[in-house]
Design a protein around this motif. Structure first.
Motif, PDB file in Angstrom:
ATOM      1  N   LYS A 147       0.317   1.827  13.157  1.00 57.61           N
ATOM      2  CA  LYS A 147      -0.241   2.473  14.359  1.00 57.61           C
ATOM      3  C   LYS A 147      -1.363   1.632  14.959  1.00 57.61           C
ATOM      4  O   LYS A 147      -1.405   1.417  16.173  1.00 57.61           O
ATOM      5  CB  LYS A 147      -0.757   3.871  14.023  1.00 57.61           C
ATOM      6  CG  LYS A 147       0.317   4.893  13.827  1.00 57.61           C
ATOM      7  CD  LYS A 147      -0.286   6.234  13.441  1.00 57.61           C
ATOM      8  CE  LYS A 147       0.778   7.210  13.004  1.00 57.61           C
ATOM      9  NZ  LYS A 147       0.191   8.479  12.513  1.00 57.61           N
ATOM     10  N   LYS A 148      -2.287   1.157  14.108  1.00 58.42           N
ATOM     11  CA  LYS A 148      -3.395   0.327  14.604  1.00 58.42           C
ATOM     12  C   LYS A 148      -2.876  -0.948  15.237  1.00 58.42           C
ATOM     13  O   LYS A 148      -3.357  -1.383  16.283  1.00 58.42           O
ATOM     14  CB  LYS A 148      -4.344  -0.026  13.445  1.00 58.42           C
ATOM     15  CG  LYS A 148      -5.268   1.071  13.038  1.00 58.42           C
ATOM     16  CD  LYS A 148      -6.207   0.559  11.945  1.00 58.42           C
ATOM     17  CE  LYS A 148      -6.670   1.684  11.061  1.00 58.42           C
ATOM     18  NZ  LYS A 148      -7.373   1.190   9.871  1.00 58.42           N
ATOM     19  N   MET A 156       1.637   3.289   7.397  1.00 53.84           N
ATOM     20  CA  MET A 156       1.822   3.890   8.719  1.00 53.84           C
ATOM     21  C   MET A 156       0.567   3.738   9.567  1.00 53.84           C
ATOM     22  O   MET A 156       0.655   3.451  10.773  1.00 53.84           O
ATOM     23  CB  MET A 156       2.208   5.362   8.582  1.00 53.84           C
ATOM     24  CG  MET A 156       3.583   5.586   7.998  1.00 53.84           C
ATOM     25  SD  MET A 156       4.907   4.740   8.895  1.00 53.84           S
ATOM     26  CE  MET A 156       4.815   5.568  10.471  1.00 53.84           C
ATOM     27  N   ASN A 157      -0.614   3.916   8.977  1.00 58.67           N
ATOM     28  CA  ASN A 157      -1.861   3.734   9.720  1.00 58.67           C
ATOM     29  C   ASN A 157      -2.016   2.299  10.195  1.00 58.67           C
ATOM     30  O   ASN A 157      -2.468   2.068  11.319  1.00 58.67           O
ATOM     31  CB  ASN A 157      -3.070   4.165   8.869  1.00 58.67           C
ATOM     32  CG  ASN A 157      -3.224   5.667   8.804  1.00 58.67           C
ATOM     33  OD1 ASN A 157      -2.782   6.387   9.713  1.00 58.67           O
ATOM     34  ND2 ASN A 157      -3.818   6.145   7.738  1.00 58.67           N
ATOM     35  N   GLU A 158      -1.672   1.333   9.339  1.00 64.23           N
ATOM     36  CA  GLU A 158      -1.742  -0.078   9.746  1.00 64.23           C
ATOM     37  C   GLU A 158      -0.804  -0.365  10.908  1.00 64.23           C
ATOM     38  O   GLU A 158      -1.147  -1.101  11.828  1.00 64.23           O
ATOM     39  CB  GLU A 158      -1.417  -1.006   8.557  1.00 64.23           C
ATOM     40  CG  GLU A 158      -2.595  -1.322   7.700  1.00 64.23           C
ATOM     41  CD  GLU A 158      -2.339  -2.522   6.796  1.00 64.23           C
ATOM     42  OE1 GLU A 158      -1.866  -3.577   7.277  1.00 64.23           O
ATOM     43  OE2 GLU A 158      -2.606  -2.392   5.590  1.00 64.23           O
ATOM     44  N   GLU A 181      -1.416  -0.439  18.746  1.00 56.00           N
ATOM     45  CA  GLU A 181      -2.328   0.031  19.804  1.00 56.00           C
ATOM     46  C   GLU A 181      -2.908  -1.097  20.618  1.00 56.00           C
ATOM     47  O   GLU A 181      -3.038  -2.191  20.294  1.00 56.00           O
ATOM     48  CB  GLU A 181      -3.456   0.873  19.203  1.00 56.00           C
ATOM     49  CG  GLU A 181      -2.962   2.204  18.707  1.00 56.00           C
ATOM     50  CD  GLU A 181      -4.017   3.018  17.967  1.00 56.00           C
ATOM     51  OE1 GLU A 181      -5.078   2.495  17.604  1.00 56.00           O
ATOM     52  OE2 GLU A 181      -3.749   4.212  17.735  1.00 56.00           O
ATOM     53  N   LYS A 239       0.829  -1.202   0.000  1.00 52.63           N
ATOM     54  CA  LYS A 239       0.000   0.000   0.000  1.00 52.63           C
ATOM     55  C   LYS A 239       0.865   1.255   0.000  1.00 52.63           C
ATOM     56  O   LYS A 239       2.085   1.193   0.001  1.00 52.63           O
ATOM     57  CB  LYS A 239      -0.905  -0.023   1.241  1.00 52.63           C
ATOM     58  CG  LYS A 239      -1.849  -1.202   1.272  1.00 52.63           C
ATOM     59  CD  LYS A 239      -2.667  -1.197   2.525  1.00 52.63           C
ATOM     60  CE  LYS A 239      -3.646  -2.367   2.531  1.00 52.63           C
ATOM     61  NZ  LYS A 239      -4.482  -2.347   3.733  1.00 52.63           N
ATOM     62  N   PRO A 258       1.314   6.368   3.690  1.00 51.99           N
ATOM     63  CA  PRO A 258       0.358   6.734   4.750  1.00 51.99           C
ATOM     64  C   PRO A 258      -0.515   5.549   5.201  1.00 51.99           C
ATOM     65  O   PRO A 258      -0.795   5.407   6.390  1.00 51.99           O
ATOM     66  CB  PRO A 258      -0.492   7.834   4.103  1.00 51.99           C
ATOM     67  CG  PRO A 258       0.391   8.429   3.050  1.00 51.99           C
ATOM     68  CD  PRO A 258       1.207   7.260   2.531  1.00 51.99           C
ATOM     69  N   GLU A 259      -0.938   4.704   4.256  1.00 48.56           N
ATOM     70  CA  GLU A 259      -1.749   3.539   4.621  1.00 48.56           C
ATOM     71  C   GLU A 259      -0.936   2.551   5.462  1.00 48.56           C
ATOM     72  O   GLU A 259      -1.447   1.986   6.435  1.00 48.56           O
ATOM     73  CB  GLU A 259      -2.270   2.833   3.365  1.00 48.56           C
ATOM     74  CG  GLU A 259      -3.319   3.617   2.605  1.00 48.56           C
ATOM     75  CD  GLU A 259      -3.666   2.986   1.261  1.00 48.56           C
ATOM     76  OE1 GLU A 259      -4.870   2.813   1.021  1.00 48.56           O
ATOM     77  OE2 GLU A 259      -2.743   2.670   0.483  1.00 48.56           O
TER      78      GLU A 259
END
Length: 160
Positions: free
Chosen positions: A156-157, A152-154, A160, A146, A149-150
């Motif tokens: 981060k999720k 990095m979001n994965e 968490e 991907k 940004p996608e």
């Protein structure tokens, strides 16, 4: 690693051929660097093979596997350029470093032959490391095909 470092030539000869630099040498370097950060660290590219654990086996909270198909990896590697001053990686379409306006150049080891050698090393030596951390329930498997940004979001999720 500065070109004046006594290990520079050996490490870069290994990189240029798509092989792994000697694990004792790299492990000692990584161990020394990690010891400088008692509050935590992020490693990129260690462990490269299971035998690396014998040299330096840090206690890890997570292992992030940026899982990317071979053809996407090949395209990215063969089309990257690097700032000659800051060593920041860009896609081949960029003309100058965004940080300093300096020249971007292709790495000498970014060839099809070297990529194929690296991929073979990855399949034979690094995939068992991925399986090892998966069996320890430490692996965060991220789809790296991907956009940044996608990805990095994965990450981060997943953390968490």
């Amino acid at each position: 690693m500065p070109k004046t470092d006594p290990n520079y030539k050996m490490i870069h000869e290994s990189m240029d051929s798509g092989k792994l630099a000697p694990n004792k040498l790299v492990g000692d370097i990584v161990s020394k660097e990690v010891s400088r950060y008692p509050n935590g660290f992020v490693l990129d590219g260690w462990m490269r093979q299971l035998s690396d654990k014998e040299v330096f086996n840090p206690e890890l909270d997570f292992v992030i596997f940026l899982n990317c198909p071979k053809e996407s990896c090949k395209d990215r590697i063969l089309n990257r350029v690097v700032c000659e001053i800051h060593n920041i990686v860009y896609s081949y379409s960029e003309k100058v470093c965004a940080l300093c306006g300096g020249n971007l150049s292709k790495r000498s080891d970014d060839t099809e032959e070297t990529f194929e050698n690296r991929w073979k090393v990855f399949e034979e030596l690094t995939l068992p490391v991925i399986e090892y951390y998966k069996s320890k329930n430490l692996l965060l498997n991220i789809d790296a095909s991907k956009s940044i940004p996608e990805i990095m979001n994965e990450i981060k999720k997943g953390l968490e």
